[in-house]
Write an enzyme that holds these catalytic residues in place. Structure first.
Site: not given
Length: 124
Positions: A21, A99
């Site tokens: 990420e 997210k």
């Protein structure tokens, strides 16, 4: 208290608990609700008497496209504190960070964290 909404702001950041990420990055969305008195700007029609939405966007951009953090909770807390710090007219703020497509097996929608902070709240 009146409410001013700045919603659906989209950014690309490198936040997350996993190295992938932090390396690849992903989209994040921010929604902000500011509680403030809007009587004066309602009468004067003067941008100087209210919160400039473009500056709210720039503040969100600074946080969401800024230094990587692991948790969405950290992003929401950081953004809420900055809004209260930078915009004196705001008495309380609700910030929601979403997210989309988190790296959770079998989960394909989103995760989100929403916090509400007000002027004078106690530090942890």
């Amino acid at each position: 208290m009146d409410k001013v909404y700045v919603q659906g702001m989209a950014f690309y950041g490198f936040h997350g608990a996993f190295k992938e990420e932090n390396k690849l990055g992903q989209r994040f969305y921010a929604d902000v609700i500011m509680e403030m008195d809007t009587k004066k700007p309602g009468k004067t029609d003067d941008l100087d008497d209210t919160v400039n939405y473009a500056l709210v966007y720039e503040t969100a951009k600074e946080v969401l496209e800024g230094d990587p953090v692991k948790l969405v909770e950290t992003l929401t807390d950081k953004l809420s504190r900055l809004i209260l710090e930078r915009f004196e007219l705001v008495q309380a703020v609700t910030v929601k960070i979403t997210k989309p497509d988190p790296p959770i097996p079998g989960h394909y929608d989103s995760v989100a964290v929403e916090v509400r902070r007000e002027r004078g709240f106690e530090e942890l």
